[in-house]
Design a protein around this motif. Structure first.
Motif, PDB file in Angstrom:
ATOM      1  N   SER A  56       0.826  -1.201   0.000  1.00 26.37           N
ATOM      2  CA  SER A  56       0.000   0.000   0.000  1.00 26.37           C
ATOM      3  C   SER A  56       0.863   1.255   0.000  1.00 26.37           C
ATOM      4  CB  SER A  56      -0.907   0.008   1.236  1.00 26.37           C
ATOM      5  OG  SER A  56      -1.659   1.204   1.306  1.00 26.37           O
ATOM      6  N   VAL A  57       0.420   2.261  -0.774  1.00 20.19           N
ATOM      7  CA  VAL A  57       1.101   3.551  -0.776  1.00 20.19           C
ATOM      8  C   VAL A  57       0.113   4.627  -0.347  1.00 20.19           C
ATOM      9  CG1 VAL A  57       2.727   2.875  -2.573  1.00 20.19           C
ATOM     10  CG2 VAL A  57       0.593   4.016  -3.213  1.00 20.19           C
ATOM     11  N   PRO A 110      -1.440  11.428  -2.474  1.00 20.30           N
ATOM     12  CA  PRO A 110      -1.888  12.722  -1.951  1.00 20.30           C
ATOM     13  C   PRO A 110      -3.372  12.789  -1.613  1.00 20.30           C
ATOM     14  CG  PRO A 110      -0.380  13.061  -3.778  1.00 20.30           C
ATOM     15  CD  PRO A 110      -0.669  11.590  -3.725  1.00 20.30           C
ATOM     16  N   LEU A 111      -4.159  11.802  -2.064  1.00 24.57           N
ATOM     17  CA  LEU A 111      -5.588  11.785  -1.751  1.00 24.57           C
ATOM     18  C   LEU A 111      -5.994  10.594  -0.891  1.00 24.57           C
ATOM     19  CD1 LEU A 111      -7.225  12.908  -5.126  1.00 24.57           C
ATOM     20  CD2 LEU A 111      -6.792  14.280  -3.084  1.00 24.57           C
ATOM     21  N   GLY A 112      -5.026   9.832  -0.392  1.00 25.43           N
ATOM     22  CA  GLY A 112      -5.367   8.712   0.461  1.00 25.43           C
ATOM     23  C   GLY A 112      -4.659   7.438   0.056  1.00 25.43           C
ATOM     24  N   PRO A 113      -4.831   6.364   0.838  1.00 24.69           N
ATOM     25  CA  PRO A 113      -4.107   5.109   0.584  1.00 24.69           C
ATOM     26  C   PRO A 113      -4.606   4.401  -0.668  1.00 24.69           C
ATOM     27  CG  PRO A 113      -5.682   4.832   2.372  1.00 24.69           C
ATOM     28  CD  PRO A 113      -5.684   6.291   2.040  1.00 24.69           C
ATOM     29  N   GLN A 114      -3.704   3.622  -1.278  1.00 23.61           N
ATOM     30  CA  GLN A 114      -4.042   2.946  -2.522  1.00 23.61           C
ATOM     31  C   GLN A 114      -3.272   1.638  -2.641  1.00 23.61           C
ATOM     32  OE1 GLN A 114      -2.856   4.898  -6.283  1.00 23.61           O
ATOM     33  NE2 GLN A 114      -4.905   4.455  -7.033  1.00 23.61           N
ATOM     34  N   LEU A 115      -3.975   0.594  -3.121  1.00 26.74           N
ATOM     35  CA  LEU A 115      -3.351  -0.698  -3.410  1.00 26.74           C
ATOM     36  C   LEU A 115      -3.217  -0.963  -4.902  1.00 26.74           C
ATOM     37  CD1 LEU A 115      -5.167  -2.993  -0.821  1.00 26.74           C
ATOM     38  CD2 LEU A 115      -2.715  -2.543  -0.893  1.00 26.74           C
ATOM     39  N   GLU A 116      -4.111  -0.384  -5.711  1.00 30.03           N
ATOM     40  CA  GLU A 116      -4.149  -0.677  -7.135  1.00 30.03           C
ATOM     41  C   GLU A 116      -4.716   0.521  -7.884  1.00 30.03           C
ATOM     42  OE1 GLU A 116      -6.743  -4.045  -7.360  1.00 30.03           O
ATOM     43  OE2 GLU A 116      -8.556  -2.851  -7.048  1.00 30.03           O
ATOM     44  N   GLY A 123       7.146   7.229   0.093  1.00 32.41           N
ATOM     45  CA  GLY A 123       6.879   5.924  -0.505  1.00 32.41           C
ATOM     46  C   GLY A 123       6.127   6.045  -1.814  1.00 32.41           C
ATOM     47  N   TYR A 124       5.120   6.906  -1.842  1.00 29.79           N
ATOM     48  CA  TYR A 124       4.386   7.138  -3.088  1.00 29.79           C
ATOM     49  C   TYR A 124       5.289   7.796  -4.125  1.00 29.79           C
ATOM     50  CZ  TYR A 124       1.083   9.129  -6.426  1.00 29.79           C
ATOM     51  OH  TYR A 124       0.425   9.480  -7.581  1.00 29.79           O
ATOM     52  N   ALA A 125       6.063   8.797  -3.698  1.00 29.72           N
ATOM     53  CA  ALA A 125       6.958   9.492  -4.618  1.00 29.72           C
ATOM     54  C   ALA A 125       7.925   8.516  -5.281  1.00 29.72           C
ATOM     55  CB  ALA A 125       7.732  10.585  -3.873  1.00 29.72           C
ATOM     56  N   GLU A 126       8.450   7.580  -4.517  1.00 25.99           N
ATOM     57  CA  GLU A 126       9.407   6.626  -5.070  1.00 25.99           C
ATOM     58  C   GLU A 126       8.769   5.765  -6.145  1.00 25.99           C
ATOM     59  OE1 GLU A 126      12.759   3.474  -3.466  1.00 25.99           O
ATOM     60  OE2 GLU A 126      10.881   3.691  -2.345  1.00 25.99           O
ATOM     61  N   THR A 127       7.524   5.316  -5.925  1.00 25.20           N
ATOM     62  CA  THR A 127       6.867   4.461  -6.915  1.00 25.20           C
ATOM     63  C   THR A 127       6.645   5.182  -8.228  1.00 25.20           C
ATOM     64  OG1 THR A 127       4.594   5.032  -6.268  1.00 25.20           O
ATOM     65  CG2 THR A 127       5.655   3.201  -5.100  1.00 25.20           C
ATOM     66  N   ARG A 128       6.458   6.499  -8.213  1.00 25.65           N
ATOM     67  CA  ARG A 128       6.236   7.267  -9.437  1.00 25.65           C
ATOM     68  C   ARG A 128       7.559   7.663 -10.103  1.00 25.65           C
ATOM     69  NH1 ARG A 128       2.586   5.209 -11.123  1.00 25.65           N
ATOM     70  NH2 ARG A 128       3.271   3.714  -9.603  1.00 25.65           N
ATOM     71  N   SER A 157      -1.958  11.993 -11.999  1.00 24.22           N
ATOM     72  CA  SER A 157      -3.382  12.032 -12.354  1.00 24.22           C
ATOM     73  C   SER A 157      -3.919  10.631 -12.613  1.00 24.22           C
ATOM     74  CB  SER A 157      -3.591  12.902 -13.593  1.00 24.22           C
ATOM     75  OG  SER A 157      -3.175  14.226 -13.374  1.00 24.22           O
ATOM     76  N   GLU A 158      -3.090   9.774 -13.227  1.00 25.07           N
ATOM     77  CA  GLU A 158      -3.501   8.397 -13.512  1.00 25.07           C
ATOM     78  C   GLU A 158      -3.803   7.637 -12.223  1.00 25.07           C
ATOM     79  OE1 GLU A 158      -1.962   5.059 -16.487  1.00 25.07           O
ATOM     80  OE2 GLU A 158      -0.478   5.522 -14.937  1.00 25.07           O
ATOM     81  N   THR A 159      -2.885   7.660 -11.273  1.00 24.72           N
ATOM     82  CA  THR A 159      -3.115   6.905 -10.042  1.00 24.72           C
ATOM     83  C   THR A 159      -4.250   7.510  -9.220  1.00 24.72           C
ATOM     84  OG1 THR A 159      -1.384   8.142  -8.875  1.00 24.72           O
ATOM     85  CG2 THR A 159      -0.733   6.092  -9.929  1.00 24.72           C
ATOM     86  N   LEU A 160      -4.341   8.839  -9.216  1.00 18.55           N
ATOM     87  CA  LEU A 160      -5.378   9.489  -8.402  1.00 18.55           C
ATOM     88  C   LEU A 160      -6.776   9.303  -8.989  1.00 18.55           C
ATOM     89  CD1 LEU A 160      -3.759  12.834  -7.178  1.00 18.55           C
ATOM     90  CD2 LEU A 160      -3.751  10.558  -6.126  1.00 18.55           C
ATOM     91  N   LEU A 161      -6.877   9.032 -10.290  1.00 22.66           N
ATOM     92  CA  LEU A 161      -8.195   8.771 -10.859  1.00 22.66           C
ATOM     93  C   LEU A 161      -8.849   7.584 -10.166  1.00 22.66           C
ATOM     94  CD1 LEU A 161     -10.347   9.420 -13.017  1.00 22.66           C
ATOM     95  CD2 LEU A 161      -9.132   7.842 -14.543  1.00 22.66           C
TER      96      LEU A 161
END
Length: 302
Positions: A139-140, A143-149, A198-203, A250-254
């Motif tokens: 999980s990462v 900027p808008l909350g946790p995400q798995l996929e 952690g999120y920044a690294e994945t992008r 934008s892709e992940t946050l959609l």
């Protein structure tokens, strides 16, 4: 009768023909007698003027100027606005960009599976989004909350329930600008400090090439490659990298935004019972094998 609308994003028309041919395969898989299927082509390289396009069973599709301020996401929003200015809201929206036919290696069978799943979901009144699903190793915290996929956005679909809830596909330029630096400094990366590391690294691992880290990153993030323009960050490429990163975010946050609206996130390979799981797994491997062969042919052809 169901009303479907394609919104196809391009930057110039060099890839138009193979892309629209692929959209025609989608249409063949889901359209039934009496259904309405429209197409708007958004050209983000065009600043004014309109024209029409006909081909592969699409008659007099509008080709309109786009909005490149957030690349394909702002362009798709321009396409949605154009559709709504001329007709009522369709039940189902299908969004694609001009990499779908050239860089993704979709076989006719895979296109048909995508279209069949659109048809199956078309009667579902709850919010849904359909596409190829990527998952994180863990999980990462976006900027808008946790995400798995998240849904990959070179080709995806959603119903009007979700589209209305989202309002726009782009999360907004002001918000995106608040996440990334606006000028290059050698000591810092693209994201601002308040974005979760952690999120920044994945992008960033997808975009910023670090030869010393590449093999470790492939092992850590379980991928074979990255963006075809991946390169070390510099003053010369900073502006392009910054714009690409806003688009990647934008892709992940959609998908985060869709989940927050209660949407079902679906893939053509989803299954819930044993027999379906076996069949869908075989389909997945068959499609991936075709994709690899297709991409090898592209590389050999230059």
């Amino acid at each position: 009768m169901t009303h479907y609308s394609f919104v196809h994003l391009e930057f110039g028309n060099a890839r138009r023909e193979p892309s629209i041919e692929l959209l025609a395969r989608f249409r063949e898989a889901f359209a039934r007698p009496g259904d309405r299927v429209g197409l708007v082509i958004v050209d983000n390289a065009r600043t004014d003027g309109e024209e029409t396009y006909s081909g592969f069973g699409f008659e007099t599709a509008r080709v309109i100027p786009g909005d490149n301020s957030n690349r394909e996401f702002s362009g798709w929003d321009a396409g949605v606005a154009a559709v709504l200015a001329h007709s009522e809201e369709p039940e189902v929206w299908i969004f694609t960009n001009d990499t779908v036919a050239r860089h993704q290696g979709w076989s006719p069978q895979r296109a048909a599976r995508f279209g069949q799943e659109i048809e199956r979901l078309s009667t579902h009144a709850g919010p849904w989004i359909l596409g190829e699903v990527n998952d994180y190793v863990r999980s990462v915290n976006t900027p808008l909350g946790p995400q798995l996929e998240y849904i990959v956005t070179y080709g995806f679909a959603m119903n009007n329930t979700l589209r209305k809830g989202l309002v726009t596909l782009s999360p907004g330029n002001e918000f995106l600008d608040s996440l990334v630096h606006d000028s290059f400094e050698p000591a810092r990366k693209l994201f601002r400090d308040h974005v979760d590391p952690g999120y920044a690294e994945t992008r960033l691992v997808f975009m910023v090439a670090d030869p010393a880290q590449m093999e470790e990153n492939k092992r850590k993030f379980k991928w074979r490659g990255g963006w075809y323009k991946a390169s070390p960050l510099s003053a010369e490429n900073f502006a392009d990298m910054r714009m690409k990163l806003r688009c990647v975010v934008s892709e992940t946050l959609l998908s985060v935004r869709a989940r927050q609206l209660g949407a079902d996130i679906r893939s053509p390979y989803d299954a819930r019972n044993g027999r379906q799981r076996v069949r869908k797994t075989l389909q997945f491997f068959a499609d991936k094998l075709w994709e690899r062969r297709f991409m090898r042919r592209l590389k050999r052809s230059g």
